[in-house]
Design a protein around this motif. Structure first.
Motif, PDB file in Angstrom:
ATOM      1  N   ASP A 206       1.671  -8.641   1.974  1.00 40.37           N
ATOM      2  CA  ASP A 206       2.898  -9.231   1.424  1.00 40.37           C
ATOM      3  C   ASP A 206       2.740 -10.737   1.244  1.00 40.37           C
ATOM      4  O   ASP A 206       3.123 -11.304   0.213  1.00 40.37           O
ATOM      5  CB  ASP A 206       4.090  -8.958   2.345  1.00 40.37           C
TER       6      ASP A 206
ATOM      7  N   ASP B 104       0.358 -11.606  -1.625  1.00 37.34           N
ATOM      8  CA  ASP B 104       1.032 -11.393  -2.898  1.00 37.34           C
ATOM      9  C   ASP B 104       1.934 -12.584  -3.239  1.00 37.34           C
ATOM     10  O   ASP B 104       1.906 -13.116  -4.355  1.00 37.34           O
ATOM     11  CB  ASP B 104       1.858 -10.111  -2.811  1.00 37.34           C
TER      12      ASP B 104
ATOM     13  N   ALA C 105      -5.918 -10.203   1.074  1.00 36.29           N
ATOM     14  CA  ALA C 105      -5.481  -8.859   0.695  1.00 36.29           C
ATOM     15  C   ALA C 105      -6.581  -7.822   0.909  1.00 36.29           C
ATOM     16  O   ALA C 105      -6.337  -6.758   1.502  1.00 36.29           O
ATOM     17  CB  ALA C 105      -5.029  -8.858  -0.766  1.00 36.29           C
TER      18      ALA C 105
ATOM     19  N   GLN D  69      -6.739  -4.714   3.595  1.00 37.89           N
ATOM     20  CA  GLN D  69      -6.958  -3.326   3.196  1.00 37.89           C
ATOM     21  C   GLN D  69      -7.892  -2.628   4.182  1.00 37.89           C
ATOM     22  O   GLN D  69      -7.619  -1.509   4.633  1.00 37.89           O
ATOM     23  CB  GLN D  69      -7.550  -3.282   1.789  1.00 37.89           C
TER      24      GLN D  69
ATOM     25  N   TRP E 215       1.760   2.591  -0.039  1.00 39.05           N
ATOM     26  CA  TRP E 215       2.255   1.604  -0.994  1.00 39.05           C
ATOM     27  C   TRP E 215       1.538   0.267  -0.826  1.00 39.05           C
ATOM     28  O   TRP E 215       1.129  -0.352  -1.822  1.00 39.05           O
ATOM     29  CB  TRP E 215       3.760   1.403  -0.805  1.00 39.05           C
ATOM     30  N   ALA E 216       1.353  -0.162   0.410  1.00 35.43           N
ATOM     31  CA  ALA E 216       0.648  -1.426   0.650  1.00 35.43           C
ATOM     32  C   ALA E 216      -0.780  -1.350   0.125  1.00 35.43           C
ATOM     33  O   ALA E 216      -1.259  -2.273  -0.546  1.00 35.43           O
ATOM     34  CB  ALA E 216       0.653  -1.762   2.140  1.00 35.43           C
TER      35      ALA E 216
ATOM     36  N   ARG F 288      -1.308  -1.672  -3.643  1.00 33.35           N
ATOM     37  CA  ARG F 288      -1.110  -2.976  -4.279  1.00 33.35           C
ATOM     38  C   ARG F 288      -2.400  -3.783  -4.394  1.00 33.35           C
ATOM     39  O   ARG F 288      -2.444  -4.795  -5.106  1.00 33.35           O
ATOM     40  CB  ARG F 288      -0.097  -3.794  -3.464  1.00 33.35           C
TER      41      ARG F 288
ATOM     42  N   GLU G 149      -3.952  -4.446  -7.940  1.00 37.27           N
ATOM     43  CA  GLU G 149      -3.126  -5.341  -8.755  1.00 37.27           C
ATOM     44  C   GLU G 149      -3.235  -6.785  -8.272  1.00 37.27           C
ATOM     45  O   GLU G 149      -3.336  -7.722  -9.079  1.00 37.27           O
ATOM     46  CB  GLU G 149      -1.666  -4.863  -8.717  1.00 37.27           C
ATOM     47  N   ILE G 150      -3.260  -6.988  -6.972  1.00 43.26           N
ATOM     48  CA  ILE G 150      -3.377  -8.338  -6.422  1.00 43.26           C
ATOM     49  C   ILE G 150      -4.736  -8.941  -6.783  1.00 43.26           C
ATOM     50  O   ILE G 150      -4.829 -10.101  -7.204  1.00 43.26           O
ATOM     51  CB  ILE G 150      -3.176  -8.321  -4.899  1.00 43.26           C
TER      52      ILE G 150
END
Length: 220
Positions: free
Chosen positions: A135, A138, A170, A174, A194-195, A198, A201-202
């Motif tokens: 988060d 992002d 990020a 992961q 969901w995390a 992302r 995309e990040i």
């Protein structure tokens, strides 16, 4: 997050109060914490700090039209830096909790059940922390992207460095989520889908911003 074999040496003062040399010494030592999770959070903290620095260099008279946006970015980046530092400490605490849970007795059925529940909760928390770092990464990347068109061009490379730090935060997070959720039941591991989803995309946004900064440096 594999089971620790020794007690972590991280001090109670937290990462925000530790000299960088001491932190790196602890990171290099044969102790389970700090580790990759703390590194991810500190990547985010560094990215936020870089954004704040570039924004503070964008307070010249010629930047007056952008001052409300710049002030908001400074405040947001400073706050993000503090949250990321807190997450570095939280990761060390979470790792310690996992180790403690694995060391609980299991001589009886009740002890075994209590140990399993403690391990489950500790692994959940150990995955929640890197999810929170995602988060932050992002948000930091969003601030860097917003700052690029209006930031002081003399420090434009630091915007690229901020994006790279956010990207590193990020992708490292992961890994730390994956290693923890693999030991969780599917229904609990799914909470982190969901995390994890992302990340691509990040990283794509960070790579795109990196190329924009390169073009600015090269005058393209």
């Amino acid at each position: 997050m594999s089971q620790p074999t020794q007690s972590p040496q991280h001090t109670a003062s937290g990462f925000g109060g530790s000299p960088i040399g001491d932190y790196l010494g602890e990171l290099a030592a044969k102790v389970p914490a700090p580790g990759g999770g703390a590194v991810a959070a500190l990547h985010a903290a560094q990215g936020a700090a870089l954004v704040a620095m570039v924004a503070r260099y964008t307070t010249r008279a010629k930047d007056a039209d952008h001052r409300p946006v710049i002030d908001r970015i400074i405040e947001a980046a400073d706050t993000a830096r503090e949250r990321a530092l807190a997450l570095a400490d939280a990761d060390a605490d979470a790792f310690t909790a996992v180790g403690a849970a694995y060391k609980l007795p299991k001589a009886t059925d009740d002890e075994t059940a209590a140990r399993s529940a403690a391990i489950h909760e500790a692994l959940l928390e150990a995955a929640r922390v890197p999810a929170a770092v995602i988060d932050e990464a992002d948000g930091i990347l969003a601030l860097a992207t917003e700052l690029l068109p209006i930031g002081n061009p003399n420090v434009v490379t630091d915007i690229g460095a901020a994006a790279a730090a956010a990207r590193a935060a990020a992708v490292t997070s992961q890994l730390n989520i994956e290693i923890n959720v693999v030991s969780l039941p599917d229904e609990h591991a799914a909470a982190f889908t969901w995390a994890l989803g992302r990340i691509d995309e990040i990283t794509a946004r960070a790579d795109s911003l990196h190329l924009e900064v390169l073009r600015a440096v090269r005058g393209g």
